[in-house]
Design an enzyme around this catalytic site. Structure first.
Site, PDB file in Angstrom:
ATOM      1  N   HIS A 172       1.325  -1.420  -0.204  1.00 21.71           N
ATOM      2  CA  HIS A 172      -0.184   0.300   0.888  1.00 21.71           C
ATOM      3  C   HIS A 172       0.679   1.135   0.214  1.00 21.71           C
ATOM      4  O   HIS A 172       0.427   1.890  -0.585  1.00 21.71           O
ATOM      5  CB  HIS A 172      -0.362   0.060   1.287  1.00 21.71           C
ATOM      6  N   GLU A 173       1.398   1.577   1.452  1.00 19.98           N
ATOM      7  CA  GLU A 173       2.813   2.420   0.846  1.00 19.98           C
ATOM      8  C   GLU A 173       3.491   2.871   0.050  1.00 19.98           C
ATOM      9  O   GLU A 173       3.983   3.760  -0.451  1.00 19.98           O
ATOM     10  CB  GLU A 173       3.380   2.375   2.249  1.00 19.98           C
ATOM     11  N   HIS A 199       1.643   4.251  -2.670  1.00 20.75           N
ATOM     12  CA  HIS A 199       1.854   5.779  -2.643  1.00 20.75           C
ATOM     13  C   HIS A 199       3.661   6.009  -3.302  1.00 20.75           C
ATOM     14  O   HIS A 199       3.584   7.262  -3.800  1.00 20.75           O
ATOM     15  CB  HIS A 199       1.723   6.479  -0.953  1.00 20.75           C
ATOM     16  N   HIS A 246       4.093   6.781  -6.930  1.00 18.13           N
ATOM     17  CA  HIS A 246       3.395   7.744  -6.741  1.00 18.13           C
ATOM     18  C   HIS A 246       3.736   9.278  -6.835  1.00 18.13           C
ATOM     19  O   HIS A 246       3.665   9.949  -8.431  1.00 18.13           O
ATOM     20  CB  HIS A 246       1.581   7.650  -6.470  1.00 18.13           C
TER      21      HIS A 246
END
Length: 697
Positions: A482-483, A486, A489
């Site tokens: 999940h991190e 990010h 991104h």
């Protein structure tokens, strides 16, 4: 004294000059507490100097001498205030201490006052307004920046009269201080509780990994026996495996009554005041509620669209969630007797036992195959397979703690792409949870130089012990993914302006890249690249992989209702038109009642520790996780169709979503990747939920 003064005059504040480190990364090893305060004061002074120069410019206001001049394209000039603020507030979450906390309390009012001075500067706003009305032909990205700049001033009170501006100053300054106080109280409460066990019999049911970690924690504190904390890697296994029901109750109540006690860390009044401050700010700016104010800059757009999503999820998932709880209760009663009354501290314990019975799999079975160093290789390898990028640890890049690793990221052609910091383990001065942040954003300067980002992922994963390396649960692997989503991104950011790059997107879009990556956690092709037994090297057995896939939706409907309940609570606070005067605990119980599938307790409270909506920027935005889940399931369905490692699909995802930042409306970006708008169908299919027939289109 004299010698010290002489040394101080020779020593330069690291923030005031080029860092002289690899890729100009932050020289954490050279920064002192005093450097922060000095740089904050000088940064504010420089900001004011630049603004005065801008507003005093006798030339007609233009995009180039007004908008860019206050953004990130100042030739030969770096934004000192942004530079020091970024480092300080990142460390305040990841590696704080009493001195840092005290400095935060001292600087926060000055920083909020300065931000208000900028946004409420009538001469500066007049120039921005003129450019917004009359400007040269702009690129789409320039137009986006101009619109954001103008809208930012308006949303910060630039159109208010003097009385309104002064009122807004007071409200925002108070809200800023209370948010900081909320976070500091929560960290203190979290770290204050320790469950110290000296009787080995009380460890019954706990796996070796949890016992070894607790022994290491006790040794670190100079105590005999075992110490359990409220940090996730300690708390979660205890609640899942400990046979001692009374100790489970103690742990549960400690966790769920944080900031609820009669002490200086109580957050009840702070929460009520924050809700009322935000309502008043929104109404002062012409909005009916704070949610209306927030949603104007979100994909959802309006309150009714948020409630439609939450209501649709309740309709689709609640019957299944009720059935799940019915089965769980029946299972617990079968084991303990018909008079047994399940309590919240029994939930994880019996869920685990039922999952083991139904699927013959649990988190501890997987741990030996999920050694952190291999998981790192697997996660990085996934990015290499999808996008061609590679990661190389560089020990010459300074870090703020020995646990933190720094990597250079190279693009497929070998060119430098970014720096990635990875901070994996819990410790005393670190907030709970997991997050991604940046120490430097991406942007392109006037000379065309692409300034690459320095991205950081911060987690609280299972620590190594003297007996074993860091062995993770599958849930922790999902957190890492999940991190890391990010982080990608941020890493792939490729825009002209820093304020539009990377994760600077609307908040109900920002969770798409992160939640998208979680999908890989249960993909056999991904697991087979890194899941090897830490002792024998044998791969994760096929039967365990099948069990993982089969059990993926175990209690999925209940989990969905839990997330929806948080969304309802958030919206209940921030859709208020009148002041909140009710008791917080009772308000909370009523607000999320329609998503509840288990009885509620009146001696616990989520609100007082709900950082997302009180201090984390998600006020009137917690629904974003479910909103983005619809997007991520829909997006991954494209990969499932075209190949989960398909480089062409990945290139399209990178080009249209990961690299574009906030330069366009999120739905335009998503449709360009997907070829159409998303639907809820992929999420329902992934979770094994059958949609009500009359609801189908």
């Amino acid at each position: 004294m004299g010698e010290n003064n002489n040394e101080n005059t020779q020593r330069k504040n690291p923030f005031f000059e080029p860092y002289g480190t690899p890729h100009d990364t932050v020289p954490f090893d050279r920064i002192t507490i005093a450097d922060f305060e000095e740089a904050f004061i000088e940064g504010i002074r420089r900001d004011n100097e630049l603004i005065e120069k801008t507003v005093s410019n006798p030339e007609k206001p233009t995009f180039d001498n007004t908008i860019i001049n206050t953004d990130d394209e100042r030739e030969g000039y770096y934004d000192l205030l942004s530079r020091v603020s970024t480092v300080f507030f990142n460390l305040l979450s990841a590696e704080t201490n009493d001195e840092m906390d005290a400095l935060a309390q001292k600087m926060q009012p000055l920083l909020t006052q300065h931000a208000n001075d900028v946004r409420l500067n009538p001469r500066l706003f007049e120039r921005v307004r003129r450019v917004h009305q009359y400007h040269r032909r702009l690129t789409s990205e320039e137009k986006r920046l101009l619109d954001d700049s103008y809208e930012g001033f308006v949303r910060s009170g630039a159109l208010l009269d003097n009385e309104g501006k002064e009122r807004l100053r007071k409200l925002t300054e108070e809200a800023s201080m209370l948010s900081l106080q909320f976070s500091q109280n929560l960290l203190k409460e979290n770290k204050a509780f320790k469950l110290h066990i000296t009787d080995r019999q009380q460890l019954a049911g706990l796996p070796d990994s949890a016992i070894e970690a607790a022994a290491a924690e006790a040794a670190q504190e100079g105590k005999e026996g075992w110490v359990f904390t409220l940090d996730y890697p300690s708390y979660s296994p205890f609640m899942t495996y400990a046979d001692d029901r009374e100790l489970r109750r103690q742990m549960y109540m400690a966790k769920n009554t944080e900031c609820l006690h009669d002490n200086p860390e109580n957050n009840l009044d702070i929460c009520k005041r924050l809700v009322n401050l935000r309502r008043e700010i929104a109404q002062l700016l012409g909005f009916r509620t704070y949610a209306d104010y927030v949603l104007k800059r979100r994909m959802a757009g309006k309150r009714k669209n948020v409630y439609k999503l939450l209501d649709d999820l309740i309709e689709a998932y609640k019957p299944a969630a009720q059935e799940e709880m019915k089965q769980l209760t029946a299972y617990a009663k079968k084991k303990e007797g018909v008079r047994f009354k399940p309590e919240p501290w029994d939930q994880s314990y019996y869920s685990h036992k039922l999952q083991l019975k139904k699927y013959n799999v649990d988190a501890e079975m997987l741990r030996p195959y999920l050694e952190l160093k291999n998981v790192i290789k697997g996660v990085f390898g996934l990015a290499t397979r999808l996008y061609g990028i590679t990661f190389k640890e560089n020990p010459d890049i300074p870090t703020y703690h020995p646990d933190v690793k720094a990597y250079e990221v190279a693009d497929a052609d070998g060119s430098y792409l970014a720096v990635l910091y990875a901070d994996f383990f819990p410790r005393k001065g670190k907030q709970g949870g997991a997050w991604m942040t940046e120490y430097q954003g991406q942007w392109i300067d006037r000379k065309g130089r692409n300034v690459r980002p320095h991205v950081s992922i911060v987690m609280n994963l299972t620590k190594p012990t003297p007996e074993k390396p860091a062995l993770l649960t599958l849930g922790e692997v999902e957190t890492f993914l999940h991190e890391f989503g990010h982080a990608l991104h941020g890493i792939f950011a490729n825009t002209r302006f820093e304020s539009l790059s990377g994760t600077n997107v609307w908040w109900d879009f920002v969770e798409l890249p992160s939640q998208f990556m979680e999908n890989y956690a249960v993909e056999k092709e991904f697991l087979s690249t890194f899941a090897f037994h830490y002792k024998t090297g044998e791969p994760l057995p096929e039967k365990l992989i099948k069990a993982i896939v089969k059990s993926r939706n175990f209690m999925a409907a209940y989990s969905c209702m839990r997330q929806v309940s948080f969304g309802l609570l958030d919206m209940a606070y921030y859709t208020r038109k009148e002041p909140l005067t009710e008791d917080i605990i009772q308000f909370e119980k009523k607000a999320w009642a329609k998503a509840m599938v288990t009885p509620q307790r009146n001696d616990t409270c989520m609100t007082v520790q709900f950082s997302h909506i009180m201090a984390g920027g998600y006020a009137a935005g917690y629904y974003s996780y479910k909103w983005a889940e619809v997007l991520d399931a829909d997006a991954f369905s494209v990969f499932k169709k075209e190949g989960i490692f398909n480089p062409n699909t990945a290139h399209r995802f990178r080009k249209e979503i990961l690299s574009k930042g906030g330069t366009e409306h999120p739905m335009a970006l998503y449709k360009r990747f997907r070829g159409g708008e998303p639907t809820i169908d992929a999420l329902l299919k992934r979770n094994g939920i059958k949609r009500n027939k009359q609801k189908q289109q």
